[in-house]
Scaffold this active site. Structure first.
Site, PDB file in Angstrom:
ATOM      1  N   LYS A 186       0.879  -1.247   0.154  1.00 39.83           N
ATOM      2  CA  LYS A 186       0.442  -0.075  -0.428  1.00 39.83           C
ATOM      3  C   LYS A 186       1.204   1.201  -0.291  1.00 39.83           C
ATOM      4  O   LYS A 186       1.128   2.380  -0.811  1.00 39.83           O
ATOM      5  CB  LYS A 186      -0.969   0.171   1.091  1.00 39.83           C
ATOM      6  N   THR A 243      -3.552   4.860   3.101  1.00 39.90           N
ATOM      7  CA  THR A 243      -2.366   5.229   2.773  1.00 39.90           C
ATOM      8  C   THR A 243      -2.303   6.398   1.746  1.00 39.90           C
ATOM      9  O   THR A 243      -2.016   7.389   1.392  1.00 39.90           O
ATOM     10  CB  THR A 243      -1.412   4.308   3.208  1.00 39.90           C
ATOM     11  N   ARG A 250       2.666  10.376   4.631  1.00 37.93           N
ATOM     12  CA  ARG A 250       3.825  10.450   4.093  1.00 37.93           C
ATOM     13  C   ARG A 250       4.167   9.753   2.581  1.00 37.93           C
ATOM     14  O   ARG A 250       4.552  10.299   1.728  1.00 37.93           O
ATOM     15  CB  ARG A 250       5.039   9.697   4.904  1.00 37.93           C
TER      16      ARG A 250
END
Length: 326
Positions: A186, A243, A250
Site C-alpha cells: 500500500k 494511505t 508520508r
C-alpha cells in the site's frame, strides 16, 4: 516500545491508556528525556500529551527488562541491524510485535521473517499490527480499527486486549503474510496516488489506482500463501485507502513531490520523513519477479523513484499495456 517515531509514540499512548505501563526506547537521550520528564515527543508527534504511564530511556536493556510485550517501531530497512544488537536483551518468551510495514531490500523478507531470523525466535512469538492507522489521527483519538495477526492465537489475543480502547477496535487474524504484504505494498500504491494528485488527475484515475493496486497486492499475497480475503479487509483495502487518500500519509506526500517533477533527493529534503514505499518498491518488485507475479503499478513507481522516469511517461506506459480481461 523500541522506537520513538510518530507511530511508536502514538502506540505507546494507546497501550498506556489501555492500562499498561510503557517504557519507550529512543536512540537520542534528549528525546527520551522529553518523553520522561515532559510527556511529549514534539519531533515526532507535536502537540500530543502522553499519559503518565509512559516513560522513556535511551538504555535498551532498561527499556525491555521484564517486558511481556516488546513492540518494534523502527524504519523497516534498519530493523535487521538494530535487532542484531537488541536480541541478547529480549526477555525469554516475550511476544515481539512488529509495527513496521515494509519488505527488506536484498533479502525480500517480510518484517516478521527478519525478526525470526535475526532474534532467533520461534515464529509463534511474533505478532504484526496492520490497518488504516495514521498516527496523528490515532493520537487525536479518532475512531479506527486495526488487525493483530499472529500464528499463536493466545499471543494475538493478548495484544488485542492490550490495545482495545473506545477509539480503537482491534481484530485478530492468523494471516501474517497477508497483513504484512498489504501493509508493505500500500505504501508503493500511495506513492503513485500522490503523483497522480500532483499531476491534477481526477477521481476516476485515483479510484483506478486503488482498485488495480489492490489487485496486484492480492496477486502477490496469494502467491506467497496469504488468504485472498485478507485484502478485502482492514489490512488490505482499509490501509490502502487511508494511505493513498490522506495528506497525513508520508507516502502520499512524497508521491506529490515526485509528481511535481522533483527528484528523489529533492522530495526527501522536502518531506524530512521516511517514506517506506520508496525503498520497499525495489524489494517488492524483486519479490514479485521471483514469484512470477505481474505488478505494473509497482514497476512504474520503482522506475520513477530509482530510474528517473518522468511520472507522466509512467502513466502512458501503464495505460498502453496490452488489453486483457479484469
Amino acid at each position: 516500545m523500541l522506537g520513538a517515531g510518530a507511530w511508536g509514540t502514538a502506540f505507546a499512548k494507546i497501550l498506556a491508556e489501555a492500562g499498561a505501563d510503557v517504557t519507550m526506547w529512543a536512540r537520542r537521550e534528549p528525546v527520551a528525556a522529553a518523553i520522561r520528564e515532559g510527556h511529549v515527543n514534539e519531533g515526532s508527534l507535536p502537540g500530543v500529551k502522553l499519559p503518565a504511564r509512559v516513560t522513556a530511556t535511551s538504555d535498551l536493556a532498561a527499556a525491555v527488562a521484564d517486558a511481556e510485550l516488546v513492540f518494534l517501531a523502527v524504519p523497516s530497512q534498519t530493523l535487521r541491524g538494530n535487532l542484531a544488537d537488541w536480541a541478547p536483551h529480549l526477555p525469554p518468551d516475550s511476544t515481539l510485535i512488529s509495527l513496521m510495514k515494509g519488505i527488506e531490500l536484498g533479502t525480500t523478507k517480510r518484517m516478521s521473517q527478519v525478526i525470526v531470523e535475526t532474534a532467533r525466535v520461534d515464529p509463534s512469538r511474533v505478532v504484526v499490527v496492520s490497518g488504516p492507522n495514521l498516527a496523528p489521527e490515532i493520537a487525536a483519538e479518532q475512531p479506527a480499527a486495526t488487525v493483530i495477526a499472529g500464528t499463536d492465537p493466545g499471543r494475538a489475543q493478548q495484544v488485542q486486549q492490550a490495545v482495545a480502547l473506545p477509539y480503537l477496535r482491534p481484530y485478530t487474524s492468523d494471516d501474517v503474510i497477508g497483513c504484512e504484504i498489504g501493509g508493505a505494498v500500500k505504501n508503493v500504491i500511495a506513492l503513485a496516488y500522490g503523483m497522480a494528485s500532483a499531476m491534477g488527475m481526477g477521481d476516476n484515475t485515483k479510484a483506478s489506482l486503488i482498485t488495480r493496486g489492490l489487485a496486484e497486492t492480492t496477486r502477490l499475497g496469494v502467491a506467497l500463501g496469504a488468504d485472498p480475503m485478507t485484502f478485502a479487509g482492514l489490512a488490505g483495502l482499509g490501509d490502502l485507502v487511508a494511505t493513498c487518500s490522506s495528506p497525513l500519509s508520508r507516502n502520499h506526500t512524497f508521491g506529490e513531490h515526485l509528481g511535481r517533477g522533483e527528484s528523489l533527493e529533492e522530495a526527501q529534503r522536502a518531506t524530512k520523513q521516511t517514506a517506506e514505499g520508496v525503498k520497499s518498491c525495489l524489494a517488492i518488485r524483486d519479490l514479485a519477479r521471483a514469484h512470477g507475479v505481474e505488478m505494473p503499478i509497482t514497476e512504474q513507481v520503482e522506475r520513477v523513484c530509482h530510474e528517473g522516469v518522468d511520472p507522466r511517461v509512467a502513466v502512458k506506459l501503464l495505460m498502453g499495456r496490452e488489453m486483457k480481461p479484469e
